[in-house]
Structures are given as C-alpha cells and as structure tokens.
Design a protein around this motif. Structure first.
Motif, PDB file in Angstrom:
ATOM      1  N   ILE A 100       0.809  -1.014   0.141  1.00 37.46           N
ATOM      2  CA  ILE A 100       0.329  -0.405   0.313  1.00 37.46           C
ATOM      3  C   ILE A 100       0.726   1.140   0.150  1.00 37.46           C
ATOM      4  O   ILE A 100       1.689   1.266   0.672  1.00 37.46           O
ATOM      5  CB  ILE A 100      -1.020  -0.051   1.320  1.00 37.46           C
ATOM      6  CG1 ILE A 100      -1.597  -1.371   1.174  1.00 37.46           C
ATOM      7  CG2 ILE A 100      -2.196   0.928   1.225  1.00 37.46           C
ATOM      8  CD1 ILE A 100      -2.026  -1.435   2.501  1.00 37.46           C
TER       9      ILE A 100
ATOM     10  N   THR B 198      -2.948   4.409  -2.339  1.00 42.58           N
ATOM     11  CA  THR B 198      -3.776   3.327  -3.381  1.00 42.58           C
ATOM     12  C   THR B 198      -4.365   2.486  -3.033  1.00 42.58           C
ATOM     13  O   THR B 198      -5.427   1.571  -3.337  1.00 42.58           O
ATOM     14  CB  THR B 198      -2.236   1.893  -3.833  1.00 42.58           C
ATOM     15  OG1 THR B 198      -1.400   0.960  -2.472  1.00 42.58           O
ATOM     16  CG2 THR B 198      -0.968   3.393  -4.391  1.00 42.58           C
ATOM     17  N   ASP B 199      -4.333   1.789  -1.104  1.00 40.46           N
ATOM     18  CA  ASP B 199      -5.594   0.727  -1.348  1.00 40.46           C
ATOM     19  C   ASP B 199      -5.757   1.371   0.600  1.00 40.46           C
ATOM     20  O   ASP B 199      -4.958   2.293   0.957  1.00 40.46           O
ATOM     21  CB  ASP B 199      -4.692  -0.344  -1.041  1.00 40.46           C
ATOM     22  CG  ASP B 199      -4.272  -0.901  -2.105  1.00 40.46           C
ATOM     23  OD1 ASP B 199      -6.327  -1.043  -2.725  1.00 40.46           O
ATOM     24  OD2 ASP B 199      -3.646  -0.810  -2.290  1.00 40.46           O
ATOM     25  N   SER B 200      -6.971   1.001   1.407  1.00 42.26           N
ATOM     26  CA  SER B 200      -6.741   1.109   2.607  1.00 42.26           C
ATOM     27  C   SER B 200      -6.145   0.646   3.252  1.00 42.26           C
ATOM     28  O   SER B 200      -5.923  -0.365   2.684  1.00 42.26           O
ATOM     29  CB  SER B 200      -8.702   0.574   2.432  1.00 42.26           C
ATOM     30  OG  SER B 200      -9.768   0.990   1.920  1.00 42.26           O
TER      31      SER B 200
END
Length: 364
Positions: free
Chosen positions: A56, A68-70
């Motif tokens: 991430i 880019t992500d949680s």
C-alpha cells in the motif's frame, strides 16, 4: 527475507527499472493536475515492490494525501521524506499489513528506490509551485496595469463631470430660493439629491485615481481606528454584529493622510458589515514591525470566491444588488493604499469569511 535465486533478484531489479522509467514518463507528461499525477506515481510505485498485491503506497504532500488502498490498522512500512525547497512538506511510504508481514520482507534496494522517487516528487512539485507563482505574478502585474489605465480614465471622467455637476447644484440652489409650487419644490429636491449623489461618485473616482490632494502627517493610529468604530457603533448594533479590536502597540504612529485613511477604514468595515451574518464578529487587528504596520479586518461572512478575487478592486465591480452600491468602495481603498505606497490583499478566513490585510509604511 531476500530473494533466494539470481532469477528472482533479476526480476526485482527489472521491476525497479521499469518503475523509474514509468514515473519519469508520468512526470514529464503531466498536464498540471497534481492529484492525478500523484495517484499515477503511487500506482506505479506499488508494482515495483516484492509483494505488489499486498503493498500500500501512501503519499502526503501539503494538502495532497494519496493511498493506493485502504490502510489496515497495523502496518510495517518503508519511509522517505518529501523535501520542498529544503523544507519537509510530507512523506512517501510503502506499507505491508501487519502481522502478516514484517520489516524483513522489505529489500534494501526498495528503500533506495523509495528515496529516488521521493526526490523525483520533490523536483516535480517544486516546478509546479514555481509555475503557480509565475502565473500569480503575471496575473497581478496585468491587474496592476489594468487598474493603472482605469485610474487614468476615471481621473479624466471625474474632472469632466465636476464642472457640469457644480453648475447643476448651483443653479438648483438658486431656483430653490424662489417661490415654487409643491410639486416643483419636490422635483427640485430630487434633482439636488441626485446631483449630490453623483458628486460623491465623482469624489470616489478621484480617490481611486489618486487625484485627491493628500495632507501627510505623523498620526497615532489607534485614535483613528477607535473613532471610526464609534461612528459605526449604531450600524453594528442595528445589524446585530459585534467587533473585537486588537492593538499590538497602542502608541503606534505612521505617516498618513487622516481623511483618506479614515475613508479606507469606513469602506472596509462597511463592506464587512454588509456580508456579516447576525451574531457574528468582525475582528480588527493592528500590528507592526520596524518598517511597516499591518491592519487586518476579518469577517465571518460568505467569503470571496476565487472567480472574483482578481476583479474585486476594480471600479464599478460589485456583487451587491442594483442600488445597494456603486462598486467603487474597494477600488477607492485600493487607490488610497496605492498612493500611500502600501498594499492590500485578500485571503480566506477559516472556516468562513474573508481577511482584508493592509500593509502601509510607517514613514513615506
């Protein structure tokens, strides 16, 4: 945990080289949308790590914050500072979720890559800020030129209108001394009232064009400000708006024209009062350094949108309904401040409102 074969090591190096090339291309082809560029950089960087599906990427630069992500509650990460003009302005991180991963899952080469990309981001963002500053300076120079031309035009208009307006008022006063029927007397009052109103507009035009004579002298600032506020006290009460005056130095003196500086205060305070909601407060702050003194008038109104900020000091520009204003108040302020070799700027008050900041020299 390092790659256990030459083939895997080579694969990681190729990914890093591809990432460097791709990010270089993203930066070179950027069309000025910083957020989109940062998102593309992060997505490209994610692919270069050993476990890309779990990596991430997090990028923080001033108000920009990209993921880019949680982000899971616990992570392990590699970290590089973002230095803009040699000042720390954010960071670049690559996370793995914990406890599935540990620091041993990162490669030393990945950290070197992270520092390299952070350096590329530094250069890209510095160029972006420089372009913004250049655009602002250019826009400001164009506005000053435009205002200068308008000043010359309005000075000519003011001089041309002064004589006929004086004649209208003079002859109207002569006629008023004669016996007139009621209707004629009422009509004459309207003529005189309209002429006086027009003369006030001419006076404001002359203020804007700096054609009004000035009487410069060393004056104490606090008595002028407090006197203006006392005159406006009924207006504050009527609109149910309060004010707070903050003077850093009550003995502050500066070389000013008393009448023109008073005009500046009236115009700015009336402008703030017009937009201030019931129950709000207008803050007046005065402070100084060795060469200048600064006056800030801060309101809690709707603020000034980006679209009109560049036009707000131009003559006849107004957002008020027809009949509520001439659009000359702030242009008069600009003209007076300019003639005093000072500056005026507007910024946003948080969470709502506007801040008008005046900078004036202590000595001319």
């Amino acid at each position: 945990m390092f790659p256990n074969s030459t083939k895997e090591q080579l694969k990681e190096r190729i990914k890093e080289l591809e990432c460097l090339y791709e990010i270089s291309t993203i930066i070179n082809q950027s069309e000025g949308n910083v957020n989109s560029t940062f998102e593309e950089i992060c997505l490209s960087l994610k692919k270069a790590w050993r476990f890309p599906h779990s990596a991430i990427v997090e990028l923080k630069v001033e108000e920009y914050h990209i993921f880019t992500d949680s982000l899971p509650p616990k992570t392990v990460f590699q970290y590089a500072k973002i230095l803009i003009f040699k000042q720390e302005m954010g960071y670049l991180k690559v996370h793995y979720p914990s406890p599935q991963f540990s620091q041993d899952n990162f490669l030393s080469e990945e950290l070197i890559l992270l520092f390299t990309i952070a350096n590329d981001i530094n250069g890209y963002y510095e160029k972006h800020l420089n372009k913004e500053r250049e655009a602002f300076v250019k826009q400001n120079a164009e506005r000053v030129d435009r205002l200068s031309i308008l000043g010359e035009i309005t000075a000519g208009i003011a001089h041309e209108l002064n004589t006929p307006l004086g004649n209208i008022l003079g002859f109207s006063e002569l006629i008023s001394q004669k016996e007139l029927d009621e209707q004629s007397a009422q009509d004459l009052k309207k003529i005189i009232s309209a002429a006086i109103y027009s003369r006030e507009i001419v006076k404001k035009l002359m203020f804007f064009s700096c054609e009004m004579p000035r009487s410069m002298e060393m004056l104490k600032i606090e008595p002028i400000v407090t006197q203006v506020l006392s005159f406006l006290e009924p207006k504050f009460k009527m609109q149910q708006v309060s004010y707070q005056l903050d003077f850093e130095n009550s003995k502050l003196e500066a070389r000013l024209d008393n009448i023109q500086f008073t005009q500046v205060l009236f115009n700015l305070l009336l402008n703030s009062l017009y937009v201030s909601p019931v129950g709000s407060t207008i803050y007046i702050k005065v402070f100084n350094d060795e060469k200048f003194f600064y006056l800030e008038i801060i309101d809690e109104g709707p603020g000034v949108s980006i679209e009109i900020k560049s036009s707000i000091f131009e003559p006849f520009f107004t957002t008020k309904p027809l009949g509520d204003g001439t659009g000359l108040g702030l242009s008069v302020v600009h003209g007076i401040i300019k003639s005093h070799k000072g500056a005026i700027e507007i910024s946003d008050n948080k969470p709502n409102g506007a801040i008008f900041k005046i900078t004036l020299p202590l000595y001319l």
